[in-house]
Design a protein around this motif. Structure first.
Motif, PDB file in Angstrom:
ATOM      1  N   GLY A  29       4.335  -2.206  -9.369  1.00 37.21           N
ATOM      2  CA  GLY A  29       5.259  -3.051  -7.794  1.00 37.21           C
ATOM      3  C   GLY A  29       3.839  -4.482  -7.687  1.00 37.21           C
ATOM      4  O   GLY A  29       3.532  -4.636  -6.690  1.00 37.21           O
ATOM      5  N   GLY A  30       3.635  -4.445  -8.255  1.00 42.16           N
ATOM      6  CA  GLY A  30       2.455  -6.119  -8.509  1.00 42.16           C
ATOM      7  C   GLY A  30       3.212  -7.385  -7.984  1.00 42.16           C
ATOM      8  O   GLY A  30       1.699  -7.441  -6.806  1.00 42.16           O
ATOM      9  N   ALA A  59       3.936   2.811  -4.088  1.00 44.77           N
ATOM     10  CA  ALA A  59       2.629   3.443  -3.978  1.00 44.77           C
ATOM     11  C   ALA A  59       2.339   1.765  -3.887  1.00 44.77           C
ATOM     12  O   ALA A  59       1.533   1.691  -2.819  1.00 44.77           O
ATOM     13  CB  ALA A  59       1.555   4.279  -4.360  1.00 44.77           C
ATOM     14  N   ALA A  60       1.781   0.920  -4.906  1.00 47.79           N
ATOM     15  CA  ALA A  60       1.613  -0.381  -4.932  1.00 47.79           C
ATOM     16  C   ALA A  60       1.391  -1.084  -3.769  1.00 47.79           C
ATOM     17  O   ALA A  60       1.010  -1.559  -2.990  1.00 47.79           O
ATOM     18  CB  ALA A  60       1.719  -1.260  -6.287  1.00 47.79           C
ATOM     19  N   MET A  61       2.730  -0.686  -3.036  1.00 43.99           N
ATOM     20  CA  MET A  61       3.387  -1.963  -2.130  1.00 43.99           C
ATOM     21  C   MET A  61       3.135  -1.207  -0.936  1.00 43.99           C
ATOM     22  O   MET A  61       2.433  -1.574   0.075  1.00 43.99           O
ATOM     23  CB  MET A  61       4.720  -2.725  -1.916  1.00 43.99           C
ATOM     24  CG  MET A  61       5.590  -2.811  -2.764  1.00 43.99           C
ATOM     25  SD  MET A  61       7.342  -3.153  -3.100  1.00 43.99           S
ATOM     26  CE  MET A  61       8.023  -1.800  -3.619  1.00 43.99           C
ATOM     27  N   LEU A  62       2.905  -0.157  -0.518  1.00 43.19           N
ATOM     28  CA  LEU A  62       2.160   0.371   0.826  1.00 43.19           C
ATOM     29  C   LEU A  62       0.914   0.583   1.174  1.00 43.19           C
ATOM     30  O   LEU A  62       0.780   0.479   2.471  1.00 43.19           O
ATOM     31  CB  LEU A  62       2.493   2.399   0.891  1.00 43.19           C
ATOM     32  CG  LEU A  62       2.608   3.090   2.111  1.00 43.19           C
ATOM     33  CD1 LEU A  62       3.378   2.343   3.295  1.00 43.19           C
ATOM     34  CD2 LEU A  62       2.915   4.879   1.314  1.00 43.19           C
ATOM     35  N   LYS A  63       0.262   0.351  -0.380  1.00 44.98           N
ATOM     36  CA  LYS A  63      -1.182   0.634  -0.114  1.00 44.98           C
ATOM     37  C   LYS A  63      -1.413  -1.465   0.565  1.00 44.98           C
ATOM     38  O   LYS A  63      -2.585  -1.726   0.333  1.00 44.98           O
ATOM     39  CB  LYS A  63      -1.943   0.717  -1.754  1.00 44.98           C
ATOM     40  CG  LYS A  63      -3.767   0.726  -1.736  1.00 44.98           C
ATOM     41  CD  LYS A  63      -3.739   0.920  -2.837  1.00 44.98           C
ATOM     42  CE  LYS A  63      -5.271   1.308  -3.115  1.00 44.98           C
ATOM     43  NZ  LYS A  63      -5.742   1.597  -4.150  1.00 44.98           N
ATOM     44  N   ALA A  64      -0.876  -2.381  -0.253  1.00 46.31           N
ATOM     45  CA  ALA A  64      -0.713  -3.690  -0.203  1.00 46.31           C
ATOM     46  C   ALA A  64      -0.106  -4.003   1.769  1.00 46.31           C
ATOM     47  O   ALA A  64      -0.924  -4.936   2.318  1.00 46.31           O
ATOM     48  CB  ALA A  64      -0.121  -4.487  -0.436  1.00 46.31           C
ATOM     49  N   GLY A  65      -0.011  -3.255   2.355  1.00 46.60           N
ATOM     50  CA  GLY A  65       0.148  -2.776   3.852  1.00 46.60           C
ATOM     51  C   GLY A  65       1.035  -2.878   4.725  1.00 46.60           C
ATOM     52  O   GLY A  65       1.776  -3.384   5.871  1.00 46.60           O
ATOM     53  N   ALA A  66       2.507  -1.968   4.126  1.00 47.08           N
ATOM     54  CA  ALA A  66       3.336  -1.667   4.016  1.00 47.08           C
ATOM     55  C   ALA A  66       3.606  -1.047   5.663  1.00 47.08           C
ATOM     56  O   ALA A  66       2.974  -0.325   5.571  1.00 47.08           O
ATOM     57  CB  ALA A  66       4.599  -2.065   3.421  1.00 47.08           C
ATOM     58  N   ASP A  67       4.764  -1.131   6.114  1.00 45.91           N
ATOM     59  CA  ASP A  67       4.792  -0.342   7.097  1.00 45.91           C
ATOM     60  C   ASP A  67       5.753   0.538   7.112  1.00 45.91           C
ATOM     61  O   ASP A  67       4.482   1.993   7.604  1.00 45.91           O
ATOM     62  CB  ASP A  67       5.795  -1.340   8.874  1.00 45.91           C
ATOM     63  CG  ASP A  67       4.762  -1.757   9.156  1.00 45.91           C
ATOM     64  OD1 ASP A  67       3.637  -2.412   9.570  1.00 45.91           O
ATOM     65  OD2 ASP A  67       5.535  -3.561   9.055  1.00 45.91           O
ATOM     66  N   GLU A  68       6.225   0.298   6.554  1.00 44.91           N
ATOM     67  CA  GLU A  68       6.754   1.676   6.014  1.00 44.91           C
ATOM     68  C   GLU A  68       7.072   2.061   4.170  1.00 44.91           C
ATOM     69  O   GLU A  68       7.639   0.548   3.876  1.00 44.91           O
ATOM     70  CB  GLU A  68       8.287   2.096   6.566  1.00 44.91           C
ATOM     71  CG  GLU A  68       8.085   2.186   7.627  1.00 44.91           C
ATOM     72  CD  GLU A  68       9.242   2.467   9.329  1.00 44.91           C
ATOM     73  OE1 GLU A  68       9.974   3.366   8.523  1.00 44.91           O
ATOM     74  OE2 GLU A  68       9.839   1.610   9.621  1.00 44.91           O
TER      75      GLU A  68
END
Length: 155
Positions: A29-30, A59-68
Motif C-alpha cells: 500500500g505504499g 490499513a496503510a492507506m487508511l492510516k494516511a487519511g482516507a475517509d473510508e
C-alpha cells in the motif's frame, strides 16, 4: 451491522457534492499511502475511499487519511462504480498484475468504470511502459495529484 451501514450512509451525506476519489493499491500500500498523504497535504476537497487488494495495503492507506476503506475484489467492483476518479498504478487495469493481486474482475471493473482514471506508470511485473523508466516515484505521484487537482478544478 445496521449501525455501521447507517453511519456510512450518514457519512456519505456529510460529504455533500464533493467528488469521490478511489485510491487503489496492492502489496504494502505504499503508493496509495503516498497518494493520500499528498492529496491531504494539498488540501483537495474530495472524499477518499481507499481500496486495497489486501488488508496491509488497506490499513496503510487508511492510516494516511482516507475517509473510508475496504479490502478485496468486491469493493473494487462496487467502489469503481461510484467513484468520480480512480487513482492507482497502471497495473490496476491489467489482470494478474501486481504479483497476481489484481484479479481479472478487478481489472475489468476499473477499466469499464465511468470514472476518470489517473494511472501511475510503473513498469514492473512484466509490463514495461515506454518513456516512464526515467521518472522517479515521487514525481509520478506528484503528477497524479496535479492531474487530480486539475480535474477537481482546484489547480
Amino acid at each position: 451491522m445496521q449501525k455501521g451501514w447507517r453511519r456510512n450512509c450518514e457519512r456519505g451525506l456529510e460529504m455533500g457534492n464533493r467528488k469521490t476519489v478511489m485510491v487503489l493499491d496492492a502489496q504494502g500500500g505504499g503508493v496509495g499511502k503516498q497518494l493520500i498523504t499528498l492529496i491531504r497535504k494539498e488540501g483537495l476537497d474530495a472524499r477518499i475511499i481507499a481500496v486495497g487488494t489486501n488488508s496491509i495495503a488497506t490499513a496503510a492507506m487508511l492510516k494516511a487519511g482516507a475517509d473510508e476503506a475496504a479490502t478485496g475484489e468486491n469493493p473494487v467492483r462496487v467502489v469503481s462504480k461510484m467513484a468520480d476518479v480512480i487513482i492507482g498504478p497502471v497495473g490496476m487495469v491489467i489482470a494478474d498484475a501486481m504479483l497476481g493481486e489484481i484479479t481479472p474482475l478487478m481489472a475489468s471493473s476499473v477499466a469499464r468504470a465511468s470514472a476518470k482514471r489517473i494511472m501511475i506508470p510503473f513498469g514492473n511485473c512484466d509490463n514495461y511502459i515506454a518513456g516512464a523508466s526515467d521518472i522517479g516515484t515521487g514525481r509520478l505521484i506528484a503528477d497524479a495529484v496535479r492531474q487530480l487537482k486539475i480535474y477537481l478544478g482546484e489547480a
